[in-house]
Design an enzyme around this catalytic site. Structure first.
Site, short mmCIF file in Angstrom:
data_model
loop_
_atom_site.label_atom_id
_atom_site.label_comp_id
_atom_site.label_asym_id
_atom_site.label_seq_id
_atom_site.Cartn_x
_atom_site.Cartn_y
_atom_site.Cartn_z
N ASP A 40 0.82 -1.20 0.00
CA ASP A 40 0.00 0.00 0.00
C ASP A 40 0.86 1.26 0.00
O ASP A 40 1.99 1.25 -0.49
CB ASP A 40 -0.97 -0.03 1.18
N SER A 41 0.36 2.36 0.57
CA SER A 41 1.07 3.63 0.51
C SER A 41 2.40 3.61 1.24
O SER A 41 3.26 4.45 0.97
CB SER A 41 0.20 4.76 1.11
N SER A 42 2.58 2.68 2.16
CA SER A 42 3.85 2.61 2.88
C SER A 42 5.00 2.23 1.96
O SER A 42 6.16 2.46 2.31
CB SER A 42 3.75 1.62 4.04
#
Length: 318
Positions: A40-42
């Site tokens: 994901d965004s991480s």
């Protein structure tokens, strides 16, 4: 989008230390030919820039510490953990996004990112912001394998696939963007414990799919202290914008289940080296005691950020 982490270098240096120790223990003399990323965004290095979604970070202040000070689509002030890890194992200092047309298979041969900000294990999570579901990340990976074999030849490509380091960081959005968000569809179907088990089942299938596709060295990072994410704290008015403890407890509980899954899969799948990289405690310590890590910070750069994250913390010395 306000709940996403604004990542910084010192956090991921500590995460890398954990991962590095696990790698050394696993295979001290092994050469890692590529870093391959899902999540994901991480860990999204810019794939969302090339799909129709509002879940993007192609604007300032994102990227202010990246080369040239420009936003890249990373939800970060600079580089992301896969970038640091890639450089640390002797590869290039950035891992490019697979959907970025400015890169070719020659670039992806040593590092590639399929991650998409806003996604989760649950397909319904990716629907919230119209991002890439996890199953589609796997389809992109299959496409990548075909291109890699055409570019490098069958034997070399298969070696890259089997010896690469796979980084997976995902799970937060399933709870914050999906289960605890309107219209609460999953809450109507599952208790939170049932939903955790539902996600664990999807995660198990995902890792078995990666294994069947040739992956052997995989690092899994679970949710950080979700109750300390900016949106969670900003809306926790009655408690003075403190971290939301029930969300933190949920993250801890889910991470325990992920650890159990890791143990189960390592026993089940011959040759698999799946490690759990625990980000929770490190994140929480940095959030609650930022001055402890002051020697890693550029003076003054992140003081304002941490003062908003932890009102009672002491600013760093200039």
């Amino acid at each position: 989008m306000a709940h996403y982490w604004y990542f910084n270098i010192p956090t991921w240096l500590f995460l890398f230390q954990i991962l590095q120790a696990l790698l050394v223990e696993s295979k001290p003399n092994g050469k890692i030919p590529a870093v391959i990323v899902f999540g994901d965004s991480s860990v999204d290095s810019g794939n969302n820039n090339f799909i129709p979604t509002i879940a993007r970070s192609n604007f300032k202040p994102y990227g202010r510490d990246f080369l040239g000070g420009l936003p890249t689509g990373r939800f970060c002030n600079g580089r992301l953990p896969p970038d640091f890890i890639s450089e640390a194992v002797g590869l290039k200092p950035i891992v490019p996004a697979y959907l970025d047309p400015s890169y070719k298979i020659s670039d992806f041969a040593h590092g590639v990112c399929f991650a998409s900000a806003g996604t989760g294990y649950d397909n319904a999570t990716s629907d919230v912001l119209g991002v890439i579901p996890l199953w589609k990340e796997v389809e992109y990976y299959k496409d990548y394998q075909k291109k890699l074999r055409a570019y490098s030849g069958l034997e070399k490509a298969n070696n890259i696939i089997s010896e690469a380091l796979y980084l997976v960081s995902i799970g937060t959005n399933d709870f914050l963007e999906n289960y605890y968000s309107f219209p609460y569809t999953r809450q109507k179907q599952f208790t939170v414990r049932q939903y955790e088990d539902f996600l664990i089942g999807i995660a198990g299938n995902f890792f078995e799919d990666l294994y069947d596709l040739g992956a052997r060295k995989i690092s899994l990072t679970g949710p950080p202290p979700m109750g300390c994410l900016p949106l969670q704290r900003a809306t926790n008015i009655l408690e003075g914008q403190a971290c939301v403890e029930d969300k933190n407890n949920l993250a801890r509980e889910f991470n325990v289940k992920l650890k159990s899954l890791v143990e189960k899969l390592n026993k089940k799948l011959p040759g698999l080296e799946l490690v759990y990289s625990d980000a929770y405690d490190i994140f929480l310590d940095i959030i609650t005691r930022p001055s402890k890590y002051g020697k890693f910070f550029r003076p003054g750069l992140l003081n304002s950020y941490y003062s908003t994250m932890q009102p009672n913390s002491q600013p760093l010395d200039d």
